[in-house]
Design a protein around this motif. Structure first.
Motif, PDB file in Angstrom:
ATOM      1  N   VAL A 284      51.844  27.859  40.083  1.00 57.05           N
ATOM      2  CA  VAL A 284      50.429  27.881  40.444  1.00 57.05           C
ATOM      3  C   VAL A 284      49.643  28.752  39.463  1.00 57.05           C
ATOM      4  O   VAL A 284      49.994  29.917  39.229  1.00 57.05           O
ATOM      5  N   ASN A 285      48.607  28.171  38.895  1.00 56.39           N
ATOM      6  CA  ASN A 285      47.658  28.909  38.064  1.00 56.39           C
ATOM      7  C   ASN A 285      46.474  29.313  38.932  1.00 56.39           C
ATOM      8  O   ASN A 285      45.748  28.445  39.431  1.00 56.39           O
ATOM      9  N   LEU A 286      46.288  30.605  39.130  1.00 56.00           N
ATOM     10  CA  LEU A 286      45.144  31.101  39.888  1.00 56.00           C
ATOM     11  C   LEU A 286      44.005  31.390  38.915  1.00 56.00           C
ATOM     12  O   LEU A 286      44.159  32.175  37.979  1.00 56.00           O
ATOM     13  N   ILE A 287      42.859  30.746  39.161  1.00 59.10           N
ATOM     14  CA  ILE A 287      41.758  30.797  38.201  1.00 59.10           C
ATOM     15  C   ILE A 287      40.474  31.242  38.892  1.00 59.10           C
ATOM     16  O   ILE A 287      39.898  30.482  39.686  1.00 59.10           O
ATOM     17  N   PRO A 288      40.011  32.449  38.630  1.00 61.05           N
ATOM     18  CA  PRO A 288      38.703  32.842  39.179  1.00 61.05           C
ATOM     19  C   PRO A 288      37.624  31.891  38.665  1.00 61.05           C
ATOM     20  O   PRO A 288      37.582  31.577  37.477  1.00 61.05           O
ATOM     21  N   VAL A 289      36.772  31.402  39.566  1.00 60.92           N
ATOM     22  CA  VAL A 289      35.820  30.362  39.212  1.00 60.92           C
ATOM     23  C   VAL A 289      34.850  30.832  38.129  1.00 60.92           C
ATOM     24  O   VAL A 289      34.446  32.002  38.089  1.00 60.92           O
ATOM     25  N   ASN A 319      57.660  33.290  47.530  1.00 63.21           N
ATOM     26  CA  ASN A 319      58.455  32.772  46.410  1.00 63.21           C
ATOM     27  C   ASN A 319      57.830  31.552  45.729  1.00 63.21           C
ATOM     28  O   ASN A 319      58.542  30.643  45.275  1.00 63.21           O
ATOM     29  N   ILE A 320      56.505  31.542  45.666  1.00 61.41           N
ATOM     30  CA  ILE A 320      55.789  30.521  44.911  1.00 61.41           C
ATOM     31  C   ILE A 320      55.404  31.143  43.571  1.00 61.41           C
ATOM     32  O   ILE A 320      54.569  32.051  43.518  1.00 61.41           O
ATOM     33  N   GLU A 321      56.034  30.677  42.504  1.00 56.46           N
ATOM     34  CA  GLU A 321      55.760  31.271  41.193  1.00 56.46           C
ATOM     35  C   GLU A 321      54.300  31.028  40.812  1.00 56.46           C
ATOM     36  O   GLU A 321      53.791  29.914  40.955  1.00 56.46           O
ATOM     37  N   ASN A 322      53.645  32.070  40.322  1.00 52.64           N
ATOM     38  CA  ASN A 322      52.224  31.952  40.022  1.00 52.64           C
ATOM     39  C   ASN A 322      51.798  33.000  39.013  1.00 52.64           C
ATOM     40  O   ASN A 322      52.536  33.957  38.738  1.00 52.64           O
ATOM     41  N   GLU A 323      50.617  32.816  38.500  1.00 49.34           N
ATOM     42  CA  GLU A 323      49.997  33.840  37.657  1.00 49.34           C
ATOM     43  C   GLU A 323      48.485  33.712  37.746  1.00 49.34           C
ATOM     44  O   GLU A 323      47.957  32.633  38.038  1.00 49.34           O
ATOM     45  N   ILE A 324      47.831  34.823  37.523  1.00 50.41           N
ATOM     46  CA  ILE A 324      46.373  34.814  37.409  1.00 50.41           C
ATOM     47  C   ILE A 324      46.067  34.506  35.955  1.00 50.41           C
ATOM     48  O   ILE A 324      46.476  35.250  35.064  1.00 50.41           O
ATOM     49  N   ARG A 325      45.408  33.388  35.732  1.00 44.80           N
ATOM     50  CA  ARG A 325      45.183  32.957  34.351  1.00 44.80           C
ATOM     51  C   ARG A 325      44.355  33.977  33.585  1.00 44.80           C
ATOM     52  O   ARG A 325      43.295  34.411  34.045  1.00 44.80           O
ATOM     53  N   LYS A 326      44.851  34.334  32.428  1.00 42.48           N
ATOM     54  CA  LYS A 326      44.126  35.240  31.553  1.00 42.48           C
ATOM     55  C   LYS A 326      42.943  34.491  30.951  1.00 42.48           C
ATOM     56  O   LYS A 326      43.101  33.428  30.346  1.00 42.48           O
ATOM     57  N   GLU A 327      41.779  35.019  31.151  1.00 41.97           N
ATOM     58  CA  GLU A 327      40.579  34.341  30.672  1.00 41.97           C
ATOM     59  C   GLU A 327      40.423  34.474  29.171  1.00 41.97           C
ATOM     60  O   GLU A 327      40.730  35.498  28.577  1.00 41.97           O
ATOM     61  N   LYS A 328      39.930  33.393  28.573  1.00 42.13           N
ATOM     62  CA  LYS A 328      39.644  33.392  27.147  1.00 42.13           C
ATOM     63  C   LYS A 328      38.217  32.921  26.929  1.00 42.13           C
ATOM     64  O   LYS A 328      37.680  32.132  27.706  1.00 42.13           O
ATOM     65  N   GLY A 329      37.611  33.409  25.852  1.00 48.96           N
ATOM     66  CA  GLY A 329      36.261  32.986  25.509  1.00 48.96           C
ATOM     67  C   GLY A 329      35.213  33.380  26.523  1.00 48.96           C
ATOM     68  O   GLY A 329      34.258  32.646  26.747  1.00 48.96           O
TER      69      GLY A 329
END
Length: 347
Positions: A284-289, A319-329
């Motif tokens: 899961v990719n967690l993406i702040p809007v 146990n759901i693999e996830n990360e908070i997506r590192k923002e770019k730009g």
């Protein structure tokens, strides 16, 4: 009428060149000029005779889009492009720079019919599908403009790729071909809002390509509000298709989850998401809007940092693999549709 040479697969070009009396190796030469040397004018292809160049020029053109605007992040070099196509329509592409690779995020349609509430592209409306050549042209145009070699591709720009299925699949095969970019299928990802039958088709046609599903809510009630296409393809249907995709390809599915403040960022949402994905081995990719003008009752605002961390903690415990997506730009209009929207509003 002349045809865009980039719309043709290698095998199709062999047939087209044969009609002009040109041998198969001439296709190799032309593709080498285009994909390796970034030469888009037949007159500059010096290992072809003048007669051959003239014959090609009478039958084909090389459809490279015109650069209208380009923004480069001072923070991480993320580069956003706005291109004008032959018919005057505009599309966007993005280059993302990582320590070990350069990734291109490319468009598959002019606008988008999905009309997701958090997406500036959807708010600008849908115009048409891109051709395979217009899709692949984004890659070589960006490479020439920024003098880079793209090693990873994500179909996550403007448009819903699986609603332009045939042209997207064709473009993947062209970019994968050893005579063009020779990009591994495993380095190509297709992101979709979720078209169940096309997800299954993708598993059969391009089993090595990675799949990302834009889920954004664990229930039909909430997803209906922000993803209108959910009323046609429910959460349950999409998850079923994802599981079938995994059975066929043995690939892990990535789920994109845009976090919207006080809408889908609660502990209960995280628990329901974990229930939905249990046993799938999903990522899961967690993406702040990215804030965009609201189109309904939901305000597109980012959750507080502690709310994002709380959501992640629930998934971790389940146990759901996830990360908070590192923002770019973050210092440019890097979110999909923003640059085009600003341009069309000015125009």
């Amino acid at each position: 009428m002349r045809k865009n040479l980039l719309d043709f697969s290698y095998e199709e070009l062999v047939e087209e060149f044969a009609k002009l009396g040109l041998e198969k190796f001439r296709v190799d030469q032309v593709w080498d000029w285009i994909y390796k040397k970034k030469v888009f004018n037949f007159d500059e292809m010096t290992n072809l005779s003048k007669e051959q160049r003239n014959a090609l020029g009478e039958r084909f053109f090389i459809g490279i889009p015109e650069l209208i605007d380009m923004q480069v992040s001072k923070i991480d070099k993320t580069t956003k492009f706005l291109w004008k196509l032959e018919d005057g329509n505009t599309i966007e592409s993005v280059l993302l720079f990582h320590p070990d690779r350069v990734t291109a995020c490319i468009s598959s349609q002019v606008g988008c019919p999905a009309k997701c509430a958090f997406c500036a592209t959807g708010q600008s409306g849908y115009v048409r599908n891109l051709t395979a050549g217009e899709i692949t042209a984004q890659i070589i145009a960006m490479e020439k403009e920024r003098k880079v070699n793209i090693g990873n591709i994500v179909y996550m720009g403007m448009g819903e790729p699986l609603l332009n299925y045939e042209e997207v699949v064709k473009s993947v095969r062209i970019l994968n071909h050893k005579k063009s970019k020779n990009i591994s299928m495993r380095r190509i990802s297709i992101s979709t809002v979720g078209i169940p039958e096309k997800i299954i088709d993708l598993a059969k046609d391009l089993p090595e390509v990675k799949l990302a599903i834009s889920l954004h809510a664990p229930t039909n009630f909430k997803r209906d509000i922000i993803v209108p296409m959910n009323k046609k393809y429910s959460v349950e249907e999409i998850i079923h298709a994802a599981k079938e995709y995994q059975k066929i390809t043995k690939n892990r599915v990535t789920f994109e989850y845009i976090l919207i403040r006080e809408f889908n960022d609660y502990v209960d949402d995280a628990e329901k998401l974990a229930d939905l994905l249990k046993g799938m081995g999903a990522y899961v990719n967690l993406i702040p809007v990215n804030p965009v003008p609201s189109t309904g009752d939901i305000k597109m605002e980012r959750p507080h940092h502690w709310m994002i961390e709380r959501f992640k903690e629930v998934l971790d415990k389940r146990n759901i693999e996830n990360e908070i997506r590192k923002e770019k730009g973050t210092d440019i209009d890097a979110a999909c549709g923003q640059l085009r929207r600003r341009y069309t509003t000015k125009a």
